[in-house]
Design an enzyme around this catalytic site. Structure first.
Site, PDB file in Angstrom:
ATOM      1  N   THR A 388      12.233   1.065  -2.796  1.00  0.00           N
ATOM      2  CA  THR A 388      11.173   2.198  -2.652  1.00  0.00           C
ATOM      3  C   THR A 388      11.664   2.928  -1.668  1.00  0.00           C
ATOM      4  O   THR A 388      12.203   2.376  -0.739  1.00  0.00           O
ATOM      5  CB  THR A 388       9.694   1.564  -2.602  1.00  0.00           C
ATOM      6  N   SER A 459      -0.131   1.910  -8.588  1.00  0.00           N
ATOM      7  CA  SER A 459       0.612   1.997  -7.348  1.00  0.00           C
ATOM      8  C   SER A 459       0.053   1.881  -6.090  1.00  0.00           C
ATOM      9  O   SER A 459      -1.015   2.289  -5.886  1.00  0.00           O
ATOM     10  CB  SER A 459       1.389   3.113  -7.550  1.00  0.00           C
TER      11      SER A 459
HETATM   12  O1  DON Z   1       4.285   1.400  -6.710  1.00  0.00           O
HETATM   13  C1  DON Z   1       4.132   0.410  -5.982  1.00  0.00           C
HETATM   14  O2  DON Z   1       3.113   0.249  -5.259  1.00  0.00           O
HETATM   15  C2  DON Z   1       5.330  -0.369  -5.791  1.00  0.00           C
HETATM   16  N1  DON Z   1       6.070  -0.391  -7.070  1.00  0.00           N
HETATM   17  C3  DON Z   1       6.092  -0.159  -4.543  1.00  0.00           C
HETATM   18  C4  DON Z   1       7.266  -1.087  -4.195  1.00  0.00           C
HETATM   19  C5  DON Z   1       7.633  -0.934  -2.888  1.00  0.00           C
HETATM   20  O3  DON Z   1       7.231  -0.324  -2.060  1.00  0.00           O
HETATM   21  C6  DON Z   1       8.653  -1.977  -2.799  1.00  0.00           C
HETATM   22  N2  DON Z   1       9.286  -1.793  -1.249  1.00  0.00           N
HETATM   23  N3  DON Z   1       9.184  -2.255  -0.686  1.00  0.00           N
END
Ligand code: DON
Length: 577
Positions: A388, A459
């Site tokens: 992300t 999210s």
């Molecule tokens: O949207 C979300 O909450 C997750 N898909 C975020 C994933 C994320 O931050 C991964 N990284 N560390």
């Protein structure tokens, strides 16, 4: 260095010296207006622009677009598109995210919801095995794990409604990078090593990111001609070129060949949605943050409302951290119970962000004792990560962007749709695939976040603006379930007068209701604080990894300074969590 402070600081530093005197004079002359500016969102002009992103080449793409006459929104298109090329572990055209915008001209705040959407053929139990248990592989590493992408729609909307330049101009730096290549850096190499098995399964991904099927050396040039072509189609044809026509057909057919359930109708139906951000107030500061289907804003505002009833400054440091942990525990509990896509489930935003509701939550907090999570009614959660990406931008008119974009886990599924350069996200795992069963971040949820065709998964993204008499903080981070707590700590640090560099680097602690433990980075607690927190009844787990890759811009009204800073965790070489 990818992800290092220089990625965010270059532009600010270069221009700051020349403008410092001017800025100071302007700031002094304008001093009486600050309270008015903060209260009415009538922005003063910053002395210069600033960009903090996870990769210096993405920051440079944004600088190029600002230099070409673009505003923060054009720069956001350029940075996001460049990140899809140079940080494919974190975000991409096959993913989605949340972009928080502030337009200086009229003070408008808006959130672009570009979250992925469940395909029409999705079913509630699609990730359960014959025994009714979650199939983790299917939910994270198969083509079924991919929601309908939102990022291309967001970039097109940003350019057409908020930007000044044509989409094609703002995409040009990314197209150049995709075609010309960029060198492998440590964090990317770490991600490739982690996902080697998955990347080997996907011939296009293996051809582009591996060398003879193995992890490439540092400095190896990565060229992505198919992605360049996909970006060119978006540039010349706009969003319809991605969501309809030959490219959409190719994406859908490629995914179906891999066992997925996307349809052309899903693509044609996808829209980025403009939504009202969540707004709150804390210690005289205005908090603007992401609204559902992102959970961050509600959780952040509620946590601050809870904390507003304590005089944090007068508490000893251990008890202060205890109060913050107890606030984190309570807002994560509510996240699990209440939050989901507001177009599908009623989300009680007004109630959860009201100070009266927080009064009730606060009344169950004892300042000398941890509340066992089991003592709070309801379901629950947990998690980690730096896959992300987040970037923060301020332009010299005062326009702002805080954007958190994601494929979910490293490279999403790791599956690339043949001939497109597009990695498939595995965002479907952010749904509660079985009530109460933990996802990749040990987050659990229930009905509100169950899979439904056309619905967007919840999210933890928390792109946020904090506006105080001091100035503005533009902030956010990757980190899975850790994100909300990170942005809460950043908000408190900002209001305590800390610089952007201090905010992104300070050691973190985290509680997410379930599991009922306090995770903390080395250095987050002194020995005395640890002893006191343990005596209060907290179970403390020192994390072997540090988490997050926060990107912050601070515009300080008093000094006139604009500072951009990138999390040192993203630069430390290797992988940060
Ligand atoms: O949207 C979300 O909450 C997750 N898909 C975020 C994933 C994320 O931050 C991964 N990284 N560390």
């Amino acid at each position: 260095m990818p992800g290092d402070g220089a990625g965010g600081l270059t532009r600010a530093l270069r221009i700051a010296a020349a403008r410092l005197l001017f800025v100071t004079l302007v700031a002094m002359a304008a001093a009486p207006a600050y309270a008015v500016a903060a209260a009415s969102s009538v922005a003063l002009r910053p002395a210069h622009a600033a960009i903090a992103s996870a990769h210096p080449m993405a920051t440079a793409a944004g600088e190029e677009i600002l230099g070409a006459g673009g505003n923060a929104f054009d720069a956001a298109v350029a940075v996001a598109a460049a990140l899809t090329v140079v940080e494919p572990t974190g975000s991409g055209l096959g993913g989605g995210g949340f972009l928080l915008l502030h337009r200086a001209r009229d003070g408008q705040d808006v959130m672009i919801d570009a979250r992925e959407m469940a395909p029409a053929a999705a079913t509630r139990d699609m990730f359960l095995d014959a025994a009714g248990e979650p199939d983790r592989q299917r939910a994270t590493a198969s083509a079924l794990a991919a929601g309908i992408p939102g990022e291309p729609a967001a970039l097109a909307l940003l350019a057409s409604k908020y930007g000044r330049l044509p989409l094609a101009r703002s995409l040009a730096p990314a197209i150049r990078l995709a075609r010309g290549g960029f060198p492998v850096y440590a964090r990317l190499q770490g991600g490739i090593r982690l996902k080697l098995g998955e990347l080997r399964r996907s011939p296009d991904a293996a051809r582009i990111f591996l060398v003879k099927g193995e992890v490439p050396a540092l400095g190896q040039l990565i060229r992505q001609p198919e992605l360049a072509h996909t970006l060119e189609l978006l540039a010349s044809g706009g969003p319809r070129a991605f969501y309809e026509g030959p490219l959409a057909k190719k994406l859908v057919a490629g995914v179906r060949r891999m066992g997925g359930i996307w349809s052309e109708a899903d693509f044609a139906a996808y829209r980025a949605i403009e939504r009202q951000p969540v707004v709150g107030e804390y210690r005289g500061a205005r908090i603007v943050s992401a609204s559902p289907p992102a959970s961050g804003g509600i959780a952040l505002v509620d946590a601050l409302n809870i904390l507003a009833g304590f005089d944090l400054a007068s508490l000893d440091s251990a008890t202060r951290k205890h109060a913050i942990i107890e606030a984190m525990r309570r807002v994560h509990r509510d996240r699990a119970v209440w939050l989901g896509d507001p177009d599908f489930v009623p989300v009680p935003v007004a109630r959860l962000t009201s100070p009266c509701y927080a009064d009730g939550q606060r009344s169950s907090i004892r300042l000398d004792r941890a509340t066992p999570s089991a003592a709070l009614p309801g379901v629950a959660l947990a998690g980690a990560g730096t896959q992300t990406t987040h970037f923060s931008i301020l332009d010299d008119e005062g326009n702002r962007v805080a954007a958190t974009l994601t494929l979910n886990l490293w490279f999403g599924t790791g599956l690339m749709v043949p001939g497109t350069g597009v990695f498939l996200n595995n965002q479907m795992d952010d749904f509660a695939i079985k009530a109460g069963a933990p996802n990749a971040y040990q987050l659990v949820g229930g009905e509100a976040n169950a899979i439904t065709p056309g619905k967007r998964m919840l999210s933890s993204s928390t792109p946020t603006f904090v506006e105080s008499r001091r100035g503005v903080l533009i902030v956010g981070s990757p980190g899975g379930s850790y994100i909300i707590g990170m942005v809460l700590l950043a908000t408190l640090d900002f209001l305590d007068g800390r610089s952007a560099a201090e905010i992104v680097s300070s050691p973190r602690f985290h509680h997410q209701y379930l599991p009922d433990v306090v995770q903390y980075e080395p250095g987050a607690f002194s020995d005395t604080e640890r002893r006191t927190l343990a005596a209060y009844g907290h179970e403390l787990h020192e994390s072997s990894r540090r988490w997050g890759n926060m990107q912050a811009v601070v515009w300080d009204y008093t000094s006139g300074a604009v500072e951009a800073a990138s999390d040192p965790r993203g630069a430390a070489g290797g992988i940060s969590y």
